[in-house]
Write an enzyme that holds these catalytic residues in place. Structure first.
Site, PDB file in Angstrom:
ATOM      1  N   TYR A  40      -7.466 -25.955  -6.341  1.00 36.70           N
ATOM      2  CA  TYR A  40      -6.461 -25.552  -7.505  1.00 36.70           C
ATOM      3  C   TYR A  40      -5.218 -25.266  -6.577  1.00 36.70           C
ATOM      4  O   TYR A  40      -5.157 -25.325  -5.323  1.00 36.70           O
ATOM      5  CB  TYR A  40      -6.815 -24.045  -7.989  1.00 36.70           C
ATOM      6  CG  TYR A  40      -6.672 -22.755  -6.875  1.00 36.70           C
ATOM      7  CD1 TYR A  40      -7.795 -22.600  -6.008  1.00 36.70           C
ATOM      8  CD2 TYR A  40      -5.674 -22.039  -6.588  1.00 36.70           C
ATOM      9  CE1 TYR A  40      -7.949 -21.521  -5.562  1.00 36.70           C
ATOM     10  CE2 TYR A  40      -5.615 -21.077  -5.699  1.00 36.70           C
ATOM     11  CZ  TYR A  40      -6.765 -20.870  -4.806  1.00 36.70           C
ATOM     12  OH  TYR A  40      -6.818 -20.026  -3.817  1.00 36.70           O
ATOM     13  N   CYS A  41      -4.032 -25.358  -7.404  1.00 40.86           N
ATOM     14  CA  CYS A  41      -2.647 -25.252  -6.727  1.00 40.86           C
ATOM     15  C   CYS A  41      -1.715 -24.438  -8.001  1.00 40.86           C
ATOM     16  O   CYS A  41      -2.389 -23.924  -8.783  1.00 40.86           O
ATOM     17  CB  CYS A  41      -2.106 -26.370  -6.377  1.00 40.86           C
ATOM     18  SG  CYS A  41      -1.965 -27.772  -7.847  1.00 40.86           S
ATOM     19  N   THR A  42      -0.426 -24.483  -7.662  1.00 39.68           N
ATOM     20  CA  THR A  42       0.188 -23.726  -8.672  1.00 39.68           C
ATOM     21  C   THR A  42       0.280 -24.250 -10.121  1.00 39.68           C
ATOM     22  O   THR A  42      -0.108 -23.493 -11.056  1.00 39.68           O
ATOM     23  CB  THR A  42       1.674 -23.735  -8.046  1.00 39.68           C
ATOM     24  OG1 THR A  42       1.761 -23.484  -6.790  1.00 39.68           O
ATOM     25  CG2 THR A  42       2.548 -22.657  -8.840  1.00 39.68           C
ATOM     26  N   ILE A  97      -2.742 -22.465 -11.532  1.00 39.88           N
ATOM     27  CA  ILE A  97      -2.954 -20.884 -11.651  1.00 39.88           C
ATOM     28  C   ILE A  97      -2.153 -20.454 -12.736  1.00 39.88           C
ATOM     29  O   ILE A  97      -2.470 -19.680 -13.548  1.00 39.88           O
ATOM     30  CB  ILE A  97      -2.208 -20.215 -10.434  1.00 39.88           C
ATOM     31  CG1 ILE A  97      -3.061 -20.627  -9.194  1.00 39.88           C
ATOM     32  CG2 ILE A  97      -2.407 -18.622 -10.539  1.00 39.88           C
ATOM     33  CD1 ILE A  97      -2.198 -20.416  -7.790  1.00 39.88           C
TER      34      ILE A  97
END
Ligand SMILES: [Zn+2]
Ligand SMILES: [Zn+2]
Length: 343
Positions: A198-200, A227
């Protein structure tokens, strides 16, 4: 035919104020094979300029990455136009929670080598051959699976203030560095483990997932929309939130609180704190975590040296900076000898 901005930011700001109309701040990205980025660039500029769309858009052979401000009344026209471009049909649009009519004051559509600066010079893999996209509900199940390795694809200062429970958070300054670290750590498990990333907002792990598939990983998943979208789904669907702390964001807010947990410490006194600031000495501008007490005691600076410079008259500070004017552009995020409590 007009292919570039003709108004200055100031003139634009005035026009927006006079029009008094609501604008939406929107972002989207899409990896795809673009045959001729220059042609697509001109096509987007002409169409969006007509709709009074503003923003910063990168077009590359590998796809499109766009941050936009769209007049609310033109949103449907804008959406219809996007859908008319085959590879952008039904692209997921992230609409900012907090709206700001002046988020962008120009329309800049640029042809670039990459749609995000990722430091990857490996053209041998196909960025569109990506991992499995999962939504919040499936993600929550996946990360409880004992065969899952959950990896945070962001940099150290981002994961420091917030991350998913049980995530591996590489202590890296760049995306490129975490790719190598993760590959090395998991080289024996390319087939038996589930690699979940996952990342932003999703753009970084989309590329990472294609990269790892290319490197032989068999089970690669990514949190769709990152996120930001996870948080939206958790709220909308009443799911359990498994993200702790704050989501670091790249605008003036610097972080959005997702859970009440404070998982980091003030870099100066060590007490629980997750507020990022930039050192008030403009020549330094170091990004670090500082509590309110320390901010007061240190005049919003990272060190006594910076405090001394910051206390000088502005002209004197400018004189000191002369010849070193690139110093605050140096990549200097959250690392310095002066930060006693930086992990
Ligand atoms: Zn403190
Ligand atoms: Zn400083």
């Amino acid at each position: 035919m007009q292919l570039y901005n003709t108004l200055s930011a100031k003139e634009r700001e005035q026009l927006i104020e006079e029009a008094g109309k609501d604008r939406l701040t929107i972002s989207f990205y899409k990896y795809a094979h673009i045959g001729n980025p220059e042609i697509l660039r001109n096509h987007l500029f002409i169409a969006w300029n007509e709709m009074d769309v503003l923003g910063r858009i990168y077009v590359a052979y590998e796809g499109v990455n766009a941050q936009l401000s769209v007049p609310a009344e033109n949103f449907e026209t804008f959406k219809t136009h996007l859908d008319s471009i085959t590879f952008l049909e039904n692209v997921r649009l992230n609409i900012a929670v907090e709206q700001d009519n002046k988020s962008f004051l120009k329309l800049k559509v640029k042809v670039r080598n990459k749609i995000v600066a990722d430091g990857l010079n490996d053209d041998t893999f196909d960025v569109t051959d990506k991992g499995v996209h999962v939504g919040a509900e499936r993600f929550n199940e996946l990360i409880e699976d004992p065969d899952t390795v959950l990896v945070d694809m962001r940099n150290h200062y981002e994961s420091e203030i917030g991350h998913f429970k049980n995530a591996v958070t590489p202590d890296v300054d760049t995306f490129r560095d975490s790719l190598d670290i993760i590959e090395e750590d998991l080289k024996e498990h390319k087939e038996d483990k589930k690699l979940v990333m996952y990342c932003t907002g999703g753009i970084r792990c989309e590329k990472a997932s294609a990269y790892y598939k290319h490197k032989g990983f068999k089970n690669v998943f990514q949190l769709e929309g990152g996120i930001i979208e996870y948080t939206r789904q958790v709220k909308a669907e009443g799911l359990e939130n498994k993200f702790l702390g704050k989501n670091f964001v790249f605008d003036h807010r610097r972080g959005e609180r997702i859970s009440e947990d404070v998982i980091s410490s003030c870099h100066q006194c060590g007490k629980p704190c997750d507020t990022h600031v930039n050192c008030a000495n403009e020549a330094c501008h170091l990004l670090f975590i500082q509590c309110e007490d320390c901010a007061k005691a240190m005049d919003n600076c990272c060190s006594t040296e910076c405090q001394d410079v910051h206390a000088l008259p502005y002209e004197e500070q400018k004189r000191l900076r002369k010849g070193k004017h690139a110093s605050n552009k140096i990549f200097k995020k959250g690392r310095s000898e002066v930060l006693k409590y930086k992990k």
